[in-house]
Design a protein around this motif. Structure first.
Motif, short mmCIF file in Angstrom:
data_model
loop_
_atom_site.label_atom_id
_atom_site.label_comp_id
_atom_site.label_asym_id
_atom_site.label_seq_id
_atom_site.Cartn_x
_atom_site.Cartn_y
_atom_site.Cartn_z
N ALA A 66 0.84 -1.19 0.00
CA ALA A 66 0.00 0.00 0.00
C ALA A 66 0.88 1.24 0.00
O ALA A 66 2.06 1.18 0.37
N VAL A 67 0.28 2.34 -0.41
CA VAL A 67 1.00 3.61 -0.50
C VAL A 67 0.22 4.68 0.27
O VAL A 67 -1.00 4.78 0.16
N LEU A 68 0.95 5.48 1.04
CA LEU A 68 0.36 6.63 1.73
C LEU A 68 1.11 7.88 1.30
O LEU A 68 2.35 7.86 1.21
N SER A 69 0.38 8.94 1.04
CA SER A 69 1.02 10.18 0.60
C SER A 69 0.61 11.34 1.49
O SER A 69 -0.58 11.58 1.72
N ALA A 70 1.62 12.06 1.97
CA ALA A 70 1.40 13.30 2.72
C ALA A 70 2.19 14.42 2.04
O ALA A 70 2.78 15.27 2.71
N VAL A 98 0.21 -2.37 -7.42
CA VAL A 98 -0.12 -1.97 -6.06
C VAL A 98 -1.49 -1.30 -6.09
O VAL A 98 -1.73 -0.39 -6.90
N ARG A 99 -2.40 -1.71 -5.21
CA ARG A 99 -3.79 -1.27 -5.32
C ARG A 99 -4.20 -0.17 -4.33
O ARG A 99 -4.99 0.69 -4.68
N ARG A 100 -3.74 -0.22 -3.09
CA ARG A 100 -4.31 0.66 -2.05
C ARG A 100 -3.53 1.96 -1.94
O ARG A 100 -2.30 1.97 -1.76
N PHE A 101 -4.24 3.09 -2.03
CA PHE A 101 -3.62 4.42 -1.96
C PHE A 101 -4.43 5.30 -1.02
O PHE A 101 -5.63 5.49 -1.20
N ILE A 102 -3.75 5.85 -0.02
CA ILE A 102 -4.38 6.76 0.94
C ILE A 102 -3.63 8.07 0.88
O ILE A 102 -2.42 8.13 1.14
N MET A 191 -5.39 7.88 8.71
CA MET A 191 -4.92 7.36 7.42
C MET A 191 -4.47 5.91 7.55
O MET A 191 -4.76 5.07 6.69
N LEU A 192 -3.78 5.58 8.62
CA LEU A 192 -3.31 4.20 8.80
C LEU A 192 -4.46 3.25 9.08
O LEU A 192 -4.43 2.08 8.69
N GLN A 193 -5.51 3.71 9.74
CA GLN A 193 -6.69 2.87 9.96
C GLN A 193 -7.32 2.44 8.64
O GLN A 193 -7.92 1.35 8.56
N GLN A 194 -7.20 3.29 7.62
CA GLN A 194 -7.84 2.99 6.34
C GLN A 194 -7.19 1.81 5.62
O GLN A 194 -7.77 1.26 4.67
N LEU A 195 -6.02 1.39 6.07
CA LEU A 195 -5.38 0.22 5.48
C LEU A 195 -6.21 -1.04 5.71
O LEU A 195 -6.11 -2.00 4.95
N HIS A 196 -7.03 -1.03 6.76
CA HIS A 196 -7.79 -2.21 7.14
C HIS A 196 -9.30 -2.00 7.03
O HIS A 196 -10.07 -2.86 7.46
N LEU A 201 -13.64 3.79 1.00
CA LEU A 201 -13.03 3.43 -0.28
C LEU A 201 -13.60 4.33 -1.38
O LEU A 201 -14.81 4.46 -1.52
N ARG A 202 -12.70 4.98 -2.11
CA ARG A 202 -13.05 5.93 -3.17
C ARG A 202 -13.96 7.05 -2.65
O ARG A 202 -14.88 7.47 -3.32
N GLN A 203 -13.67 7.51 -1.44
CA GLN A 203 -14.39 8.63 -0.85
C GLN A 203 -13.39 9.66 -0.31
O GLN A 203 -12.19 9.40 -0.23
N THR A 204 -13.92 10.82 0.09
CA THR A 204 -13.08 11.95 0.51
C THR A 204 -13.50 12.46 1.89
O THR A 204 -13.98 13.59 2.02
N PRO A 205 -13.34 11.67 2.93
CA PRO A 205 -13.77 12.10 4.26
C PRO A 205 -12.96 13.29 4.79
O PRO A 205 -11.74 13.32 4.66
N CYS A 206 -13.67 14.22 5.41
CA CYS A 206 -13.00 15.33 6.10
C CYS A 206 -12.74 14.93 7.54
O CYS A 206 -13.44 14.07 8.10
N LEU A 207 -11.75 15.57 8.17
CA LEU A 207 -11.35 15.27 9.53
C LEU A 207 -11.27 16.56 10.35
O LEU A 207 -10.73 17.56 9.87
#
Length: 209
Positions: A66-70, A98-102, A191-196, A201-207
């Motif tokens: 998986a890939v995470l980008s900040a 590679v499929r998962r991108f956060i 972001m790390l929680q989204q790995l599991h 998925l394919r959404q844009t949640p605000c925090l």
């Protein structure tokens, strides 16, 4: 999991690296300057490279789960680091399977603009953050067009506060009572929680708090 983290030397990126390692993941931190990665850990590999270089991004992508980008840049820096870098990341993900991108962007993009306070909507964004927001809009456009399994996290104003684990996410643009702030540590936590999870998925949640 084998995680590749871009923007690893920024405030949120550093939190991603530390928290991912603490959770037992194996981390590849991609950074323009490897000397700026202060964390040391047996499960951490640092790759020096420029996200604007597709060959460098592609080389780092091999073997990742998986890939995470900040990715980020100073507000006054007028370049396309976020969008062009993200385009390279997505192309490398497709090339290697590679499929998962956060990905981290910001509250105020797209349909979340209504959540911003008056001063942000009519002063800060138009006068100081116009280019950064435009680049983030393009960044999100590239992500939405990609076939990868993406989630875009849109946090409110980032702070250096502690990781609390207690914050609001996925709320509508009509939400009231928000503090319009959240710690980088809590953003990394989300972001790390989204790995599991697949809820966003394919959404844009605000925090925000």
């Amino acid at each position: 999991m084998q995680l590749l983290i871009f923007g690893a030397t920024g405030g949120t990126g550093r939190q991603l690296v530390v928290q991912a390692l603490a959770a037992g993941h194996t981390v590849t931190a991609f950074a323009r300057s490897s000397a700026k990665v202060a964390t040391q850990h047996p499960n951490l590999r640092v790759v020096q490279g420029d996200v604007l270089s597709y060959p460098a991004v592609l080389a780092a992508m091999a073997g990742q789960d998986a890939v995470l980008s900040a990715l980020g840049a100073p507000a006054r820096q007028k370049d396309d680091l976020r969008s062009a870098g993200t385009r390279n990341i997505l192309q490398a993900m497709e090339a290697t399977g590679v499929r998962r991108f956060i990905c981290l962007t910001t509250m105020g993009i797209g349909d979340s603009k209504a959540l911003l306070p008056f001063s942000y909507k009519y002063l800060l964004v138009p006068l100081l953050l116009r280019h950064a927001f435009a680049d983030s809009e393009l960044q999100e456009q590239y992500i939405r067009q990609s076939p990868v399994e993406w989630t875009i996290a849109r946090p409110a104003t980032l702070t250096n506060g502690a990781r609390t684990g207690h914050y609001r996410h996925g709320f509508p643009a009509t939400e009231r009572g928000l503090k319009i702030s959240i710690s980088r540590a809590d953003v990394a936590d989300f972001m790390l929680q989204q790995l599991h999870e697949t809820k966003y998925l394919r959404q844009t949640p605000c925090l925000s708090y």
